[in-house]
Design an enzyme around this catalytic site. Structure first.
Site, PDB file in Angstrom:
ATOM      1  N   CYS A  59       0.779  -1.232   0.000  1.00 44.92           N
ATOM      2  CA  CYS A  59       0.000   0.000   0.000  1.00 44.92           C
ATOM      3  C   CYS A  59       0.816   1.291   0.000  1.00 44.92           C
ATOM      4  CB  CYS A  59      -0.983  -0.005   1.167  1.00 44.92           C
ATOM      5  SG  CYS A  59      -0.247  -0.352   2.764  1.00 44.92           S
ATOM      6  N   HIS A  92      -1.533   6.426   5.517  1.00 45.25           N
ATOM      7  CA  HIS A  92      -0.359   5.533   5.507  1.00 45.25           C
ATOM      8  C   HIS A  92       0.785   6.046   4.642  1.00 45.25           C
ATOM      9  CE1 HIS A  92       0.971   1.033   6.011  1.00 45.25           C
ATOM     10  NE2 HIS A  92       1.672   1.899   6.737  1.00 45.25           N
TER      11      HIS A  92
END
Length: 590
Positions: free
Chosen positions: A87, A148
């Protein structure tokens, strides 16, 4: 979810799925773009976009009527490729239009993503996101859900990597990522490993303490201090091992609203309605002007947090339940666009940042999804299962409904496409690897501008694809290195969180593996010089393209390297005096 080509659409249309209410087509100018001079309510000045990004999935067995309808009413990309198979680097590439290696969102060690909210690494401040450019064009920009991509650099409040430092006016979500440790699952990304490491050191120190005590009793040493010091250290580490799960829960699993921690730890049961309420609120606040909304779902990732109304509904267990709730959320968002009169001027893009995680399983229960015919999954730098992701674009009255594109495209292409639609300029002071998708989406271009796409694992190039268009058009895939699946004959690295990128768990191929994806999308049949007469020509051309690409790379600091990826207590966001990080100021009634 898969490519959503016509042959894959399934399931009845649900009564709770959204409906289109006509179209209002902006005038199209040169190169297939809406004219910048069209300032009417349906023209360029009112273009808005809504990105719906899920956390790693290709599941197509669950019932997803809203996403299926989105595909029917939009354009489907069957070869939409993420720039990374995990990710953090994938999202960096999506936002900047650049391979992660250019921005330093890679490492040379085992760190594949940011490991802690309180790490110093993150998306560098000199990187330009499409949100920054659209905000400068007068767009209201918002991020809801997962980030993130880092938070702080030197203090817990400098917010150098925060979404608002990268072009988003507003943010509600997790600055880190949803993970199994947020629910103290048996599956664990960090907790179990840290507990094992701490336990091992406890044993070493305990043995050392006993040895030093025996030496003192037999008068081999003259002081009790070494034995007492080792015993004290063992006690401290034993305590840390018992509480490391609580530390992770408070350190990484929390909610921020803009720069303020509002819920620590995150209330998992309330996350879905809270985020959906924020989506509706953002659209209502900004419906009279152009906006960019990035909805980054916490769904389809362990611990598969699912509200009670969807538990047990799917035929495919908890994962299926979670997918179906995510589909319902997509329908809710599309309904809101429709109800607010925004559907016809809003480009909606649905995708994922990587493929399903095959290693996320317990016994016979698969919790990380599946990738259909595509080999491999999350964390595997080159195999299709880790990087081929759903790609759907819907813009009523502009994009032709039901169009299916089988050309190679990239998540990086969103950057130049949206920047130019929003009236901005693609930066000229850096390499942009993405290509404008609009001509391809409209049908005014028949081929993708990507001749080559490269597939990295950390900073190591694992594979590359070449769309050869002369002679017999063929989509080639060359693998320079691949992970070693465990156990032998398996299709993943079971027993690990993800497959490694380099080292003993990877095999380097000389000559490289060659596949013809146009005939073998599952990468099942390795081509050799004996079976493929063009073998050396293809491999040689791909190597040449790789060398040209590598000459364009500069030297940048690795944001995911060890020094930038360690937990730094002084960078830890906390809604009270550290370590009393416990609060909930979000409205309980939402």
């Amino acid at each position: 979810m898969g490519s959503w080509g016509p042959e894959e659409r399934a399931g009845p249309r649900s009564g709770d799925s959204y409906r289109n209410r006509g179209s209002c087509r902006p005038r199209i100018g040169r190169q297939g773009h809406p004219r910048a001079g069209d300032r009417s309510s349906s023209g360029w000045a009112q273009f808005s976009c809504c990105f719906l990004v899920v956390e790693g999935t290709r599941e197509r067995q669950s019932w997803t009527p809203n996403i299926d309808r989105l595909a029917e009413d939009g354009v489907v990309l069957t070869q939409h490729i993420a720039a990374a198979s995990v990710c953090t680097p994938s999202r960096a590439a999506f936002l900047t239009g650049r391979y992660p290696i250019r921005s330093g969102m890679v490492s040379s060690n085992a760190f594949r993503v940011l490991q802690w909210t309180a790490a110093a690494g993150g998306l560098p401040t000199n990187e330009i996101t499409f949100a920054k450019i659209l905000r400068d064009q007068g767009y209201a920009t918002g991020l809801i859900g997962k980030w993130h991509l880092g938070l702080n650099c030197e203090s817990p409040r400098d917010h150098c990597h925060h979404p608002q430092a990268h072009g988003f006016d507003s943010f509600l979500g997790m600055p880190f990522s949803m993970m199994a440790d947020c629910a103290r699952w048996e599956l664990s990304e960090k907790r179990a490993g840290l507990e094992r490491s701490l336990g091992l050191w406890v044993q070493v120190l305990a043995v050392g303490s006993l040895t030093l005590a025996a030496a003192r009793l037999t008068r081999l040493t003259s002081s009790w201090l070494p034995a007492l010091g080792a015993a004290l250290a063992a006690a401290v580490l034993l305590t840390a091992a018992r509480f490391v799960g609580h530390l992770i829960l408070h350190a990484d699993c929390f909610l921020m609203r803009n720069h303020t921690v509002t819920q620590q730890p995150l209330d998992l049961d309330r996350a879905t309605p809270l985020l959906l309420h924020e989506v509706s609120s953002f659209l209502q606040r900004n419906k009279h002007g152009p906006f960019l909304l990035f909805v980054s779902f916490l769904h389809v990732h362990v611990p598969l947090v699912t509200t009670k109304g969807f538990l047990g509904r799917s035929r495919h267990g908890l994962y299926g339940d979670n997918v179906e709730e995510m589909d319902w959320m997509v329908g809710h968002i599309l309904d809101t666009l429709d109800q607010e009169g925004l559907a016809d001027r809003t480009l909606v893009h649905f995708t994922s940042d990587h493929g399903g995680c095959l290693e996320s399983r317990l016994g016979t229960n698969q919790y990380g999804g599946w990738n259909g015919v595509y080999k491999g999954g999350k964390g595997m730098g080159g195999w299709e299962g880790g990087i081929r992701v759903p790609g759907i674009f819907r813009w009523p009255g502009v994009l032709p409904a039901g169009r299916v594109i089988q050309e190679p495209t990239s998540l990086m292409d969103v950057f130049p496409t949206v920047v130019q639609l929003g009236g901005g300029q693609v930066p000229q002071d850096r390499v942009i690897d993405g290509r404008d998708l609009l001509p391809l989406l409209l049908g005014t271009a028949q081929h993708s501008d990507h001749e080559f796409l490269l597939h990295y694992c950390q900073r190591f190039l694992h594979a590359a694809r070449w769309q050869q268009r002369d002679q017999d058009p063929t989509l080639w895939k060359v693998h320079f290195m691949t992970p070693i699946f465990q156990p032998e004959g398996a299709g993943a690295c079971y027993g690990k969180v993800v497959c490694p990128c380099i080292g003993e768990g990877v095999v380097q191929h000389d000559p490289p593996l060659l596949f013809d994806l146009s005939r073998d999308p599952s990468e099942s049949h390795v081509l050799t010089p004996d079976s493929e007469p063009r073998f050396h020509q293809v491999v040689g051309r791909v190597r040449q393209a790789v060398e040209e690409h590598q000459r364009s790379l500069g030297t940048v600091r690795q944001q995911l390297g060890t020094l930038n990826n360690l937990w730094r207590p002084w960078l830890q966001p906390c809604c009270g005096p550290f370590p009393l990080c416990w609060c909930d100021t979000e409205d309980q009634g939402q």
